[in-house]
Motif scaffolding. Structure first.
Motif, PDB file in Angstrom:
ATOM      1  N   ARG A  16       0.800  -1.229   0.000  1.00  0.00           N
ATOM      2  CA  ARG A  16       0.000   0.000   0.000  1.00  0.00           C
ATOM      3  C   ARG A  16       0.836   1.283   0.000  1.00  0.00           C
ATOM      4  O   ARG A  16       0.309   2.369  -0.210  1.00  0.00           O
ATOM      5  CB  ARG A  16      -0.946  -0.009   1.212  1.00  0.00           C
ATOM      6  CG  ARG A  16      -2.165  -0.874   0.978  1.00  0.00           C
ATOM      7  CD  ARG A  16      -2.961  -1.068   2.241  1.00  0.00           C
ATOM      8  NE  ARG A  16      -2.321  -2.011   3.156  1.00  0.00           N
ATOM      9  CZ  ARG A  16      -2.718  -2.220   4.413  1.00  0.00           C
ATOM     10  NH1 ARG A  16      -3.718  -1.534   4.905  1.00  0.00           N
ATOM     11  NH2 ARG A  16      -2.095  -3.096   5.170  1.00  0.00           N
ATOM     12  N   ASP A 105       6.586  -1.934  11.400  1.00  0.00           N
ATOM     13  CA  ASP A 105       6.027  -0.652  10.965  1.00  0.00           C
ATOM     14  C   ASP A 105       5.307   0.116  12.076  1.00  0.00           C
ATOM     15  O   ASP A 105       4.437   0.926  11.807  1.00  0.00           O
ATOM     16  CB  ASP A 105       5.082  -0.869   9.773  1.00  0.00           C
ATOM     17  CG  ASP A 105       3.877  -1.740  10.128  1.00  0.00           C
ATOM     18  OD1 ASP A 105       3.778  -2.198  11.277  1.00  0.00           O
ATOM     19  OD2 ASP A 105       3.036  -1.960   9.239  1.00  0.00           O
ATOM     20  N   ASN A 230       1.010   1.950   6.968  1.00  0.00           N
ATOM     21  CA  ASN A 230       0.772   1.119   5.785  1.00  0.00           C
ATOM     22  C   ASN A 230       0.732   1.908   4.482  1.00  0.00           C
ATOM     23  O   ASN A 230       0.824   1.330   3.417  1.00  0.00           O
ATOM     24  CB  ASN A 230      -0.544   0.356   5.938  1.00  0.00           C
ATOM     25  CG  ASN A 230      -0.457  -0.667   7.053  1.00  0.00           C
ATOM     26  OD1 ASN A 230       0.388  -1.552   7.032  1.00  0.00           O
ATOM     27  ND2 ASN A 230      -1.300  -0.514   8.064  1.00  0.00           N
TER      28      ASN A 230
END
Ligand code: UD1
Ligand code: CA
Length: 461
Positions: A16, A105, A230
């Motif tokens: 993404r 992340d 993301n």
């Protein structure tokens, strides 16, 4: 004491982000996402950190080179439980321990709260626990389902959830605590019988629950800090959160920051109280700015030290430089790596320096290039002076003494030395050393031809 081991999952592609760069290598206020996470995990004092890499494994490994972490390569990437299976051998070598699993992340995860959960888990008899968060819009996340006693019973992924399950707002943050080796017997039982055909790590919870209920969950108090990055949008939001928190801390410590919404200051920067930072400035890396300094608008300072009382005027770029006390730099000045100035130095507009050591009270006020040069104290470098430090192959050094006067538009062809107190006439090209106390001048003598203009007009009719 049981061992603390941390597993960071960073093998995924990060589709993404729509970027060529691996997701965890995008920078968050100056440093890669994964570096920020690793540095914050180190604060928990684990005995070992293992990072699971996969997509662009070599590049991610390289970014981790300077940290005390091990890596394992997961290829292909068959899901989050498969990532844990990939690291199994290394984990088994550790014997008994408490494992913390985080995604690569989540660089802003509140580390104190995580440390607290870690301790509670360690002291409990649970085999696995996770951090859940409540989200107004839980779309896309694994929903946390509880039993009648309020104990976690199962995590169900968005794609596998029934409409009723989807109404649950409590979701799995993707941060887990697990006991090793106990966890492995359950890990063996995970299958790929789900919508995505992947090995899901959250499936461990229903397996343990069904056997002995030794599972639990902690509720994260600041949901947005547990959320992974993301997309580019989420990256920019996380970066803004961090930027505001860095600025807020500096303001509380007594740094004046004008129009703070326009100022970029990275977390590793130190600025002492009493310094003034003006709008539209960027201060990066390991920069230190002492009290009484002022950074004017549109200037950027990177990995530099600015000593007390110095002013960096508008539109300057200061990189890998050490500036002394009470100096005036800029406007429009560029100092490059290895520039070191003494106190009361002035570098004015369109002056570029590189590997330049400049003594107390010396000045180069206008339009100069000073590279690979040592300048003593109280020397005046005239407008347009250039150190010709490059012969096409090598970089060569210029040495200029104390109290030297260099006239405008002088070129110093290195290697060359100018002694203390020397004078150099404007427009001179210095190719030989200038002894102390002497005048050097190299210009064609001026010739005036009287009446020349009148004659020219006549010739041309
Ligand atoms: C996962 C959880 C979900 C949770 C969400 C929180 C699963 C099946 N679901 O979903 O319950 O709400 O995180 O963000 O775990 N990774 C690997 N190897 C793989 C697959 C993934 O290392 O084979 C890494 C990814 O790089 C990423 C992390 O694991 O850092 C999570 O994977 P991701 O695919 O983002 O899981 P989600 O679908 O977000
Ligand atoms: Ca994710």
């Amino acid at each position: 004491m049981r061992k603390k081991i941390v597993l960071i999952l960073a093998a995924g592609k990060g589709t993404r982000m729509k970027s060529q760069t691996p997701k965890v290598l995008h920078t968050l206020l100056g440093k890669p996402i994964i570096s920020r996470l690793v540095e914050s995990i180190i604060a928990l004092n684990p005995q070992k950190i293992i990072v699971v890499v996969g997509h662009e494994a070599e590049i991610v490994k390289k970014a981790l080179e300077n940290y005390d972490v091990e890596t394992v390569v997961q290829e292909p990437q068959l899901g989050t439980a498969h990532a844990l299976m990939t690291a199994r051998k290394q984990l088994e070598e550790e014997g008994e321990g408490d494992l913390l699993i985080v995604s690569g992340d989540v660089p802003l995860v509140p580390i104190d709260e995580l440390g607290f959960f870690y301790k509670m888990f360690s002291e409990s008899s649970d085999i696995a626990s996770l951090v859940s968060i409540n989200l107004e819009n839980p779309y896309g996340y694994g929903r946390v389902l509880k039993d009648f006693e309020g104990r976690l019973r199962k995590v169900v992924e968005e794609k596998d959830a029934t409409p009723a399950q989807k109404t649950t707002k409590e979701v799995n943050s993707g941060i887990y605590f697990m006991k090793i080796p106990e966890i492995f017997e359950y890990l063996d039982k995970i299958t790929t019988k789900n919508e995505q055909g992947e090995y899901y790590l959250p499936d461990l919870f229903s397996l343990i629950y069904e056997k002995n209920k030794k599972v639990n969950s902690f509720k994260g108090s600041i949901p947005e800090r547990y959320l992974g990055i993301n997309s580019q949008f989420e990256l920019s939001r996380a970066e803004e959160w961090l930027r505001v928190s860095v600025i807020g801390k500096l303001l509380s410590e007594g740094v004046t920051i004008k129009m703070p919404d326009t100022v970029w200051i990275e977390p590793e920067v130190s600025i002492r109280s009493g310094a003034i930072i003006n709008p539209f400035t960027k201060i990066c890396g390991e920069t230190v700015i002492e009290t009484g300094c002022e950074v004017m608008s549109f200037s950027t300072i990177i990995d530099s030290k600015i000593d007390t009382g110095t002013i960096i005027r508008e539109y300057s770029l200061i990189e890998k430089t050490s500036v002394g006390k009470n100096c005036k730099i800029g406007p429009y000045c560029r100092t490059r790596e290895g520039t070191i100035t003494g106190n009361n130095v002035k570098l004015g507009n369109f002056v570029e320096t590189k590997k330049a050591i400049i003594g107390d009270g010396s000045k180069a006020n206008h339009l100069s290039y000073l590279g690979d040069v040592k300048i003593g104290s109280k020397t005046n470098v005239g407008a347009g002076t250039i150190t010709c430090n490059y012969d096409g192959k090598n970089k060569l050094e210029t040495q200029i003494g104390d109290n030297v006067f260099i006239g405008s538009d002088t070129q110093l062809v290195a290697p060359v030395k100018v002694g203390n107190g020397a004078y150099i006439g404007a427009g001179t090209t210095i190719t030989k050393d200038v002894p102390e106390g002497s005048l050097a001048i190299s210009r064609v003598n001026q010739k005036n031809i009287e009446g020349w203009v009148e004659k020219k007009k006549k010739r041309e009719g």
